[in-house]
Design an enzyme around this catalytic site. Sequence first.
Site, mmCIF file in Angstrom:
data_model
loop_
_atom_site.group_PDB
_atom_site.id
_atom_site.type_symbol
_atom_site.label_atom_id
_atom_site.label_comp_id
_atom_site.label_asym_id
_atom_site.label_seq_id
_atom_site.Cartn_x
_atom_site.Cartn_y
_atom_site.Cartn_z
ATOM 1 N N ARG A 27 0.832 -1.230 0.000
ATOM 2 C CA ARG A 27 0.000 0.000 0.000
ATOM 3 C C ARG A 27 0.856 1.264 0.000
ATOM 4 O O ARG A 27 0.389 2.330 -0.400
ATOM 5 C CB ARG A 27 -0.889 0.001 1.257
ATOM 6 C CG ARG A 27 -1.835 -1.189 1.354
ATOM 7 C CD ARG A 27 -2.399 -1.307 2.752
ATOM 8 N NE ARG A 27 -1.288 -1.521 3.719
ATOM 9 C CZ ARG A 27 -1.481 -1.511 5.045
ATOM 10 N NH1 ARG A 27 -2.699 -1.294 5.550
ATOM 11 N NH2 ARG A 27 -0.474 -1.736 5.863
ATOM 12 N N GLU A 32 6.778 6.109 12.259
ATOM 13 C CA GLU A 32 6.527 6.890 13.467
ATOM 14 C C GLU A 32 7.298 8.209 13.319
ATOM 15 O O GLU A 32 8.528 8.223 13.428
ATOM 16 C CB GLU A 32 7.030 6.137 14.705
ATOM 17 C CG GLU A 32 6.306 4.850 15.018
ATOM 18 C CD GLU A 32 6.884 4.127 16.219
ATOM 19 O OE1 GLU A 32 7.898 4.616 16.786
ATOM 20 O OE2 GLU A 32 6.346 3.080 16.595
ATOM 21 N N GLN A 50 3.995 21.859 21.192
ATOM 22 C CA GLN A 50 3.314 22.580 20.099
ATOM 23 C C GLN A 50 3.855 22.100 18.771
ATOM 24 O O GLN A 50 5.051 21.805 18.653
ATOM 25 C CB GLN A 50 3.552 24.100 20.255
ATOM 26 C CG GLN A 50 2.921 24.977 19.174
ATOM 27 C CD GLN A 50 3.070 26.447 19.510
ATOM 28 O OE1 GLN A 50 2.643 26.889 20.594
ATOM 29 N NE2 GLN A 50 3.648 27.227 18.594
ATOM 30 N N ASP A 51 2.963 21.989 17.788
ATOM 31 C CA ASP A 51 3.356 21.668 16.410
ATOM 32 C C ASP A 51 3.151 22.915 15.558
ATOM 33 O O ASP A 51 2.102 23.559 15.641
ATOM 34 C CB ASP A 51 2.484 20.533 15.842
ATOM 35 C CG ASP A 51 2.912 19.162 16.342
ATOM 36 O OD1 ASP A 51 2.050 18.284 16.499
ATOM 37 O OD2 ASP A 51 4.127 18.979 16.611
ATOM 38 N N HIS A 66 16.167 32.190 13.904
ATOM 39 C CA HIS A 66 15.293 32.510 15.035
ATOM 40 C C HIS A 66 15.596 31.674 16.270
ATOM 41 O O HIS A 66 16.053 30.530 16.174
ATOM 42 C CB HIS A 66 13.826 32.263 14.646
ATOM 43 C CG HIS A 66 13.404 33.066 13.461
ATOM 44 N ND1 HIS A 66 12.335 32.728 12.677
ATOM 45 C CD2 HIS A 66 13.920 34.190 12.900
ATOM 46 C CE1 HIS A 66 12.208 33.610 11.709
ATOM 47 N NE2 HIS A 66 13.167 34.509 11.811
ATOM 48 N N LYS A 76 13.594 22.119 18.932
ATOM 49 C CA LYS A 76 12.752 21.921 17.752
ATOM 50 C C LYS A 76 13.069 20.587 17.095
ATOM 51 O O LYS A 76 14.211 20.125 17.125
ATOM 52 C CB LYS A 76 12.981 23.056 16.742
ATOM 53 C CG LYS A 76 12.601 24.429 17.296
ATOM 54 C CD LYS A 76 13.037 25.578 16.427
ATOM 55 C CE LYS A 76 12.720 26.895 17.119
ATOM 56 N NZ LYS A 76 13.339 28.052 16.443
ATOM 57 N N HIS A 123 17.896 28.967 14.634
ATOM 58 C CA HIS A 123 17.433 28.032 13.592
ATOM 59 C C HIS A 123 16.849 28.798 12.419
ATOM 60 O O HIS A 123 16.150 29.805 12.601
ATOM 61 C CB HIS A 123 16.366 27.097 14.177
ATOM 62 C CG HIS A 123 15.731 26.227 13.141
ATOM 63 N ND1 HIS A 123 14.414 26.354 12.785
ATOM 64 C CD2 HIS A 123 16.246 25.248 12.360
ATOM 65 C CE1 HIS A 123 14.124 25.460 11.858
ATOM 66 N NE2 HIS A 123 15.224 24.771 11.587
ATOM 67 N N TYR A 136 7.211 21.360 12.299
ATOM 68 C CA TYR A 136 8.182 21.186 13.370
ATOM 69 C C TYR A 136 7.518 21.281 14.745
ATOM 70 O O TYR A 136 6.595 22.064 14.942
ATOM 71 C CB TYR A 136 9.340 22.175 13.253
ATOM 72 C CG TYR A 136 8.968 23.621 13.151
ATOM 73 C CD1 TYR A 136 8.522 24.163 11.951
ATOM 74 C CD2 TYR A 136 9.065 24.469 14.252
ATOM 75 C CE1 TYR A 136 8.183 25.504 11.838
ATOM 76 C CE2 TYR A 136 8.738 25.807 14.142
ATOM 77 C CZ TYR A 136 8.309 26.313 12.948
ATOM 78 O OH TYR A 136 7.977 27.640 12.845
ATOM 79 N N ASP A 174 13.055 39.542 9.250
ATOM 80 C CA ASP A 174 14.293 38.799 9.029
ATOM 81 C C ASP A 174 15.353 39.626 8.309
ATOM 82 O O ASP A 174 16.502 39.221 8.217
ATOM 83 C CB ASP A 174 14.018 37.491 8.277
ATOM 84 C CG ASP A 174 13.363 36.455 9.180
ATOM 85 O OD1 ASP A 174 12.886 35.430 8.657
ATOM 86 O OD2 ASP A 174 13.329 36.678 10.406
HETATM 87 C C1 LIG Z 1 6.606 30.853 15.229
HETATM 88 C C2 LIG Z 1 5.205 31.303 15.488
HETATM 89 C C3 LIG Z 1 4.651 32.391 14.840
HETATM 90 N N1 LIG Z 1 3.370 32.775 15.105
HETATM 91 C C4 LIG Z 1 2.811 33.905 14.347
HETATM 92 C C5 LIG Z 1 3.591 35.194 14.478
HETATM 93 C C6 LIG Z 1 3.379 35.868 13.140
HETATM 94 O O1 LIG Z 1 2.168 36.613 13.159
HETATM 95 C C7 LIG Z 1 3.221 34.718 12.156
HETATM 96 C C8 LIG Z 1 4.472 34.429 11.357
HETATM 97 O O2 LIG Z 1 5.535 34.286 12.294
HETATM 98 P P1 LIG Z 1 7.038 34.346 11.790
HETATM 99 O O3 LIG Z 1 7.174 35.391 10.724
HETATM 100 O O4 LIG Z 1 7.909 34.463 13.033
HETATM 101 O O5 LIG Z 1 7.215 32.917 11.130
HETATM 102 P P2 LIG Z 1 8.612 32.295 10.620
HETATM 103 O O6 LIG Z 1 9.448 33.349 9.984
HETATM 104 O O7 LIG Z 1 8.248 31.088 9.861
HETATM 105 O O8 LIG Z 1 9.355 31.894 11.966
HETATM 106 C C9 LIG Z 1 9.611 30.541 12.315
HETATM 107 O O9 LIG Z 1 10.597 30.081 11.443
HETATM 108 C C10 LIG Z 1 11.854 29.686 11.951
HETATM 109 C C11 LIG Z 1 12.465 28.735 10.960
HETATM 110 C C12 LIG Z 1 11.851 29.112 13.298
HETATM 111 O O10 LIG Z 1 12.702 28.293 13.664
HETATM 112 C C13 LIG Z 1 10.865 29.562 14.265
HETATM 113 O O11 LIG Z 1 10.188 28.444 14.790
HETATM 114 C C14 LIG Z 1 9.882 30.539 13.804
HETATM 115 O O12 LIG Z 1 10.392 31.779 14.218
HETATM 116 O O13 LIG Z 1 2.893 33.566 12.968
HETATM 117 C C15 LIG Z 1 2.579 32.133 16.036
HETATM 118 O O14 LIG Z 1 1.414 32.521 16.290
HETATM 119 N N2 LIG Z 1 3.111 31.056 16.708
HETATM 120 C C16 LIG Z 1 4.395 30.608 16.472
HETATM 121 O O15 LIG Z 1 4.818 29.616 17.101
#
Ligand SMILES: Cc1cn([C@H]2C[C@H](O)[C@@H](COP(=O)(O)OP(=O)(O)O[C@H]3O[C@H](C)C(=O)[C@H](O)[C@H]3O)O2)c(=O)[nH]c1=O
Length: 187
Positions: A27, A32, A50-51, A66, A76, A123, A136, A174
């Site tokens: 199939r 896991e 949290q996922d 970050h 993570k 990260h 993640y 960023d």
């Molecule tokens: C990370 C996160 C973000 N948010 C909200 C905050 C912002 O309004 C929106 C986008 O967040 P951000 O621009 O920080 O997303 P990424 O740039 O993908 O950041 C992530 O990407 C890099 C690779 C990482 O390792 C971190 O886990 C994380 O910082 O989601 C949430 O509500 N919960 C969360 O856990």
Amino acid sequence: MSGNVSAWSFLIDGPLLLKSRRFRDHRGYLMETYSGPHFATVGVHDVFVQDNQSLSVQAGTLRGMHFQLSPRAQAKLVRVLQGAILDVVVDIRRASPSFGQHIACRLSAGGGEQFYVPAGFAHGFVTLEPDTIVAYKVSDVYAPDLDRGLAWDDPDLALPWPDLPGGFVLSEKDRRHPRLRDLPDAF
Ligand SMILES: Cc1cn([C@H]2C[C@H](O)[C@@H](COP(=O)(O)OP(=O)(O)O[C@H]3O[C@H](C)C(=O)[C@H](O)[C@H]3O)O2)c(=O)[nH]c1=O
């Protein structure tokens, strides 16, 4: 090796590359993607609470670097559901002998690898294909007031980002992170 997951360590202590066994039959397969007891046997002891999942539409989307400050520092466990990324971590533990050093791993949906990133590392990743989906687990909840960043293009770090003719797709946040030498004590 727990039978269902294998792990490889790096010269920098802490991060692990993990591969879960795929039980294949006519199939398809089952694997896991996470098991607390099995992953603990290969060195992943964090409790993930949290996922997260992100879709990056364009190849060359770079999210990073970050981390969250204590007491909300996050470990993570990163995997790719669709597409491929170059996943990069930087050791920002000031007392670490590998402070400022990095590890880069290519993760893909097809390969099924996972990258375990302990707290104490910045990260980030760049997507290598369009419509890449990254999932993640994190060991603490999102804490915006403790969310910090490190410049993805810090010249002192020489992170191994690929040469992309069109450049990278970045969030405004960023584009503005400090260099490691200007980072207040993180860990
Ligand atoms: C990370 C996160 C973000 N948010 C909200 C905050 C912002 O309004 C929106 C986008 O967040 P951000 O621009 O920080 O997303 P990424 O740039 O993908 O950041 C992530 O990407 C890099 C690779 C990482 O390792 C971190 O886990 C994380 O910082 O989601 C949430 O509500 N919960 C969360 O856990």
